[in-house]
Design an enzyme around this catalytic site. Structure first.
Site, PDB file in Angstrom:
ATOM      1  N   THR A  33       1.364  -1.613  -0.026  1.00 24.20           N
ATOM      2  CA  THR A  33       0.119   0.437  -0.039  1.00 24.20           C
ATOM      3  C   THR A  33       0.898   1.449   0.062  1.00 24.20           C
ATOM      4  OG1 THR A  33      -0.354  -0.317   2.943  1.00 24.20           O
ATOM      5  CG2 THR A  33      -2.216  -0.768   1.004  1.00 24.20           C
ATOM      6  N   THR A  50       0.280  -2.498  12.247  1.00 31.33           N
ATOM      7  CA  THR A  50      -0.416  -3.327  10.237  1.00 31.33           C
ATOM      8  C   THR A  50       0.100  -3.497   9.587  1.00 31.33           C
ATOM      9  OG1 THR A  50      -1.549  -2.025   8.713  1.00 31.33           O
ATOM     10  CG2 THR A  50       0.194  -1.015   9.184  1.00 31.33           C
ATOM     11  N   LYS A  78       3.868  -7.098   4.530  1.00 27.38           N
ATOM     12  CA  LYS A  78       3.446  -5.638   3.481  1.00 27.38           C
ATOM     13  C   LYS A  78       3.057  -4.920   4.966  1.00 27.38           C
ATOM     14  CE  LYS A  78       0.422  -3.431   3.731  1.00 27.38           C
ATOM     15  NZ  LYS A  78      -0.186  -2.570   4.640  1.00 27.38           N
TER      16      LYS A  78
END
Length: 389
Positions: free
Chosen positions: A148, A182, A171
């Protein structure tokens, strides 16, 4: 090679059209066996995305054959419709691979609160199925498809002492805080292991690696770390060896997450020693790592030990008992605080390297713990004020 480094795995990464940019946004990993052992750990956030809810149920039996992952949308806070989308995805992938939907784990990352474009997801799944390959390029493609705000793909490959292989991809660049930060992580191994061995090994590895990354104290709704074991090497690996090898692989990926944290200019390693327990040491380390004053000082190349001891003192005594007059602090090897007061001139501290080491000795016991974090920069604020994917 990433997730295709061990024997028995295929992967693909493609552009499904989920992202408006047309960048790669969908990855598929398939375990060809002969084993279908799986384990996973998930976010402890009470608000959990639909893919987390599905995958937690699906992996409960210690089995999985495939993982489909998308970037460009988190499918979180999307209600029953979002869960139905996840279920539909698993059913579709299962049909494409001729396996049960219950053996398909689903991961999503991106903006919270919006449903995924299912035509793109389902069409992309078919394209990814057709692109599955055991080669290094396929593993690399998969690692790029889950990015992202990451600026680089994050992959790892190691060989265990007994010769089995472990590969992985991750990621994560912001909203990094335990438990897990995250992140989406897929670890693969060709070791012969059972679910009863794989699950505790993965949990222990995550506990001392991914759970020790705390970039911005913001916990995600989608955090997922998955382990798939194919057994294709025929090499039996014991519990201790698997746990340590997974810890090594996880530590490497966790370190990459910190190094790529949004807008960061310093990677900060907070090490607390002399605590009465690991829990106490971790509590102090996390408080320091989450202090915006400490993080801002590091950004300004200021070894401000006063902010460090002040943060340590915010931890309740029942959590971390220590005598404030016994505290000592080293920053990048210079003891700037001793017995609770100033010691060496802080102008001696070189804060120009990317890595900053903050060592705090509580003088209360023998336990220790550490946390990786980063500084607080203008770029972090700018990037997170404009986040939309």
């Amino acid at each position: 090679m990433s997730v295709t480094f061990p024997e028995g795995f295929l992967a693909a990464g493609i552009s499904a059209g989920i992202k408006a940019s047309a960048a790669a946004d969908l990855a598929l990993v398939l375990n060809q066996g002969p084993l279908d052992v799986a384990a996973a750990v998930f976010t402890s956030n009470r608000v959990q995305a639909a893919p987390v809810q599905w995958s937690r149920q699906a992996v409960a039996d210690g089995r999985a054959r495939a993982v489909i992952l998308n970037s460009g949308g988190a499918n979180a806070c999307t209600g029953p419709e979002g869960f139905a989308d996840t279920h539909r995805t698993a059913e579709h992938v299962g049909a494409l691979l001729e396996i049960s939907a219950q053996d398909v784990l689903v991961c999503s990352t991106g903006l919270i609160g919006e449903r995924l474009p299912m035509d793109a997801v389902l069409g992309g799944a078919m394209s990814a199925r057709d692109a599955l390959d055991p080669g290094a390029d396929a593993g690399a493609d998969a690692s790029r498809a889950i990015m992202t705000t990451d600026t680089v793909p994050k992959t790892v490959e190691i060989t265990t002492p007994s010769g089995a292989r472990i590969g992985g991809m991750a990621k994560g660049a912001g909203m990094l805080a335990p438990q897990l930060a995250t992140m989406l992580v897929v670890l693969t191994t060709d070791a012969v292991v059972t679910a009863d061995v794989a699950d505790p090994a993965l949990r222990e590895a995550a506990r001392t690696t991914f759970d020790r990354v705390d970039s911005d104290a913001c916990m995600s709704t989608n955090d997922t770390v998955i382990l798939l074991a194919s057994g294709a090497s025929g090499i039996e690996v014991g519990a201790a060896e698997l746990a340590e090898s997974l810890r090594e692989a996880s530590a490497s990926l966790a370190r990459m997450l910190v190094a790529d944290a949004e807008g960061a200019s310093h990677d900060v390693h907070v090490v607390v020693t002399g605590a009465t327990s690991e829990h106490a040491a971790l509590g102090v380390a996390r408080e320091i790592a989450r202090s915006n004053l400490v993080k801002a000082a590091v950004f300004g190349n200021d070894p401000n030990w006063g902010r460090i001891v002040s943060a340590a003192g915010c931890v309740p005594e029942e959590v971390a008992p220590f005598d404030p007059d016994a505290l000592s602090v080293h920053v990048n090897g210079v003891q700037v605080c001793r017995e609770g007061g100033a010691h060496e001139d802080r102008s001696l501290v070189d804060m120009t390297p990317r890595e900053t080491l903050v060592e705090v000795d509580l003088g209360a016991g023998e336990a220790d713990a550490d946390i990786w974090t980063n500084d607080l920069t203008h770029d972090y604020v700018e990037e997170n004020s404009a986040y939309s994917s």
